[in-house]
Write a protein that holds these residues in place. Structure first.
Motif, PDB file in Angstrom:
ATOM      1  N   MET A 100     -41.227 -68.435 -35.642  1.00 22.58           N
ATOM      2  CA  MET A 100     -39.755 -68.582 -35.067  1.00 22.58           C
ATOM      3  C   MET A 100     -39.639 -70.017 -34.959  1.00 22.58           C
ATOM      4  SD  MET A 100     -37.540 -66.668 -32.470  1.00 22.58           S
ATOM      5  CE  MET A 100     -38.244 -67.389 -30.678  1.00 22.58           C
ATOM      6  N   SER A 101     -38.527 -70.703 -35.373  1.00 20.57           N
ATOM      7  CA  SER A 101     -38.559 -72.331 -35.047  1.00 20.57           C
ATOM      8  C   SER A 101     -38.053 -72.260 -33.451  1.00 20.57           C
ATOM      9  CB  SER A 101     -37.630 -72.833 -35.798  1.00 20.57           C
ATOM     10  OG  SER A 101     -36.478 -72.220 -35.816  1.00 20.57           O
ATOM     11  N   ASP A 102     -38.378 -73.349 -32.829  1.00 21.82           N
ATOM     12  CA  ASP A 102     -37.730 -73.469 -31.570  1.00 21.82           C
ATOM     13  C   ASP A 102     -36.360 -73.330 -31.372  1.00 21.82           C
ATOM     14  OD1 ASP A 102     -40.328 -74.013 -30.801  1.00 21.82           O
ATOM     15  OD2 ASP A 102     -40.325 -76.123 -31.009  1.00 21.82           O
ATOM     16  N   ILE A 103     -36.148 -72.734 -30.283  1.00 20.13           N
ATOM     17  CA  ILE A 103     -34.487 -72.485 -29.824  1.00 20.13           C
ATOM     18  C   ILE A 103     -34.117 -73.259 -28.652  1.00 20.13           C
ATOM     19  CG2 ILE A 103     -32.651 -70.780 -29.111  1.00 20.13           C
ATOM     20  CD1 ILE A 103     -34.134 -68.822 -30.883  1.00 20.13           C
ATOM     21  N   ILE A 104     -33.175 -74.152 -28.685  1.00 18.95           N
ATOM     22  CA  ILE A 104     -32.982 -75.104 -27.794  1.00 18.95           C
ATOM     23  C   ILE A 104     -31.624 -74.827 -27.111  1.00 18.95           C
ATOM     24  CG2 ILE A 104     -32.526 -77.630 -27.162  1.00 18.95           C
ATOM     25  CD1 ILE A 104     -35.308 -77.533 -28.144  1.00 18.95           C
ATOM     26  N   ILE A 105     -31.541 -74.275 -25.872  1.00 19.14           N
ATOM     27  CA  ILE A 105     -30.197 -73.931 -25.219  1.00 19.14           C
ATOM     28  C   ILE A 105     -29.871 -75.034 -24.029  1.00 19.14           C
ATOM     29  CG2 ILE A 105     -28.941 -72.375 -23.601  1.00 19.14           C
ATOM     30  CD1 ILE A 105     -29.779 -70.960 -26.498  1.00 19.14           C
TER      31      ILE A 105
END
Ligand code: KG4
Ligand code: ZN
Length: 340
Positions: A1-6
């Motif tokens: 999974m690619s990084d998720i930026i919130i």
């Protein structure tokens, strides 16, 4: 999974905060602009002043959070914002800004419950932590014992029947002339006092209840202060503060340990501004050890209001596709058990 930026945005009370968090638990930036100085002269938060200050600060704080994280707005995957509970006007500033940002970068808006944020600060601090666990949430507006059943799933098993713990600290601090915010001031001066000098009452409810009441000890302390004032004798501030703090912490710790044992959870977490309290931290650690439980709490900066905890919740909602519509309204009285 690619990084998720919130990106998380918090403006429910008197802190304007914006954070960028990677994969829910890695803080890339967490900018917190406190308004405490503005409210000190009033002895508490003035909602109208808070809203106006949020309006002035929100854009510079968003810019700073992106800069500190070294990312561009287009790299954000989702925009999380507190939509309740809190001060209506204050909440609207952060939420409206979040909507504008989400719309402009065409990424989902994620409405977050403020208390779920406080609880989730523990995920950032303790990377191994997974539900279920028991959490004592104690802040300026809330005092709950919560069983965290899963991400986003909570059962409140104890609550205050009157004041919140932080509110009681703030009121007694004012009465003792220690100023606002009261919790840190009482915590500090208590270290110089004898916490057995006064035996302030601890309210117990019907058998099996894990609820708290802080108005009893609070009134007893105020009466004690009045007595000294009537006799025109010097008030033993440190002894009163330490004894008051002990009466509040005793009841919080007793009920939280009972709650964990009854629910068979092995981990007990603290959350919210009052979780900074040094006596509470010591006592919960000691009692947990006696009962073969593990006590955890976030570092102080993640206990008081901050946006990293909001972005953390945003991540878990993002990966389960729980997005909000752009017409989401602020909900000052939002309950923890009915979150979407
Ligand atoms: O969680 P928070 O920053 O804001 C709310 O969501 O309410 O909590 C603020 C509360 C204030 O009542 C403050 O007096 C209390 O947390 N607090 C403390 C300490 N540090 C902050 N209470 C006791 N001991 C402390 N060290
Ligand atoms: Zn809070």
């Amino acid at each position: 999974m690619s990084d998720i930026i919130i990106i998380g945005i918090e403006s429910s009370c008197d802190e304007t905060s914006v954070a960028v968090v990677k994969n829910g638990r890695e803080i890339l930036s967490n900018v917190i602009s406190s308004q405490v100085d503005l409210h000190i002269e009033y002895g508490g938060v003035v909602p109208e002043i808070a809203s106006r200050r949020h309006v002035e600060l929100i854009i510079p704080v968003i810019d700073q959070a992106l800069k500190d994280a070294d990312i561009k707005a287009e790299q954000i995957d989702g925009v999380a914002a507190t939509y309740g509970p809190g001060l209506a006007g204050a909440l609207l500033v952060g939420l409206s800004s979040a909507k504008a940002l989400a719309f402009s970068i065409d990424k989902p808006l994620i409405g977050v419950h403020h208390i779920e944020g406080h609880i989730s600060a523990n995920y950032i601090e303790h990377k191994w932590l997974e539900p279920p666990f028991t959490c004592l949430v104690v802040s300026g507006g809330h005092s709950h014992i919560v069983n965290v059943l899963d991400y986003g799933k909570f059962k409140i098993i104890g609550r205050t029947r009157d004041d919140a713990a932080g509110e009681a600290f703030d009121k007694i601090s004012r009465a003792l002339g220690l100023g606002y915010p009261g919790g840190p001031a009482i915590d500090k001066i208590s270290k110089l006092g004898n916490n057995n000098a006064y035996n302030f009452p601890k309210v117990k409810f019907e058998q099996g209840s894990l609820d708290f009441s802080f108005s009893g000890p609070k009134t007893a302390v105020l009466n004690q202060i009045n007595l000294f004032q009537q006799k025109a004798t010097e008030i033993p501030v440190a002894d009163i503060a330490a004894s008051f703090q002990k009466s509040i912490v005793d009841i919080l710790v007793d009920n939280t340990i009972k709650a964990a044992l009854e629910s068979k959870n092995k981990v007990v977490a603290l959350a919210g501004g009052v979780a900074c309290n040094s006596h509470l931290r010591e006592r919960i650690a000691k009692e947990c050890e006696k009962n073969d439980l593990k006590a955890i709490y976030p570092s102080p900066v993640l206990c008081t209001d901050n946006a990293a905890m909001i972005a953390c919740v945003g991540f878990y909602k993002y990966i389960s596709g729980k997005f909000s519509e752009l017409n989401l309204n602020s909900q000052p009285g939002l309950s923890l058990e009915n979150i979407e």
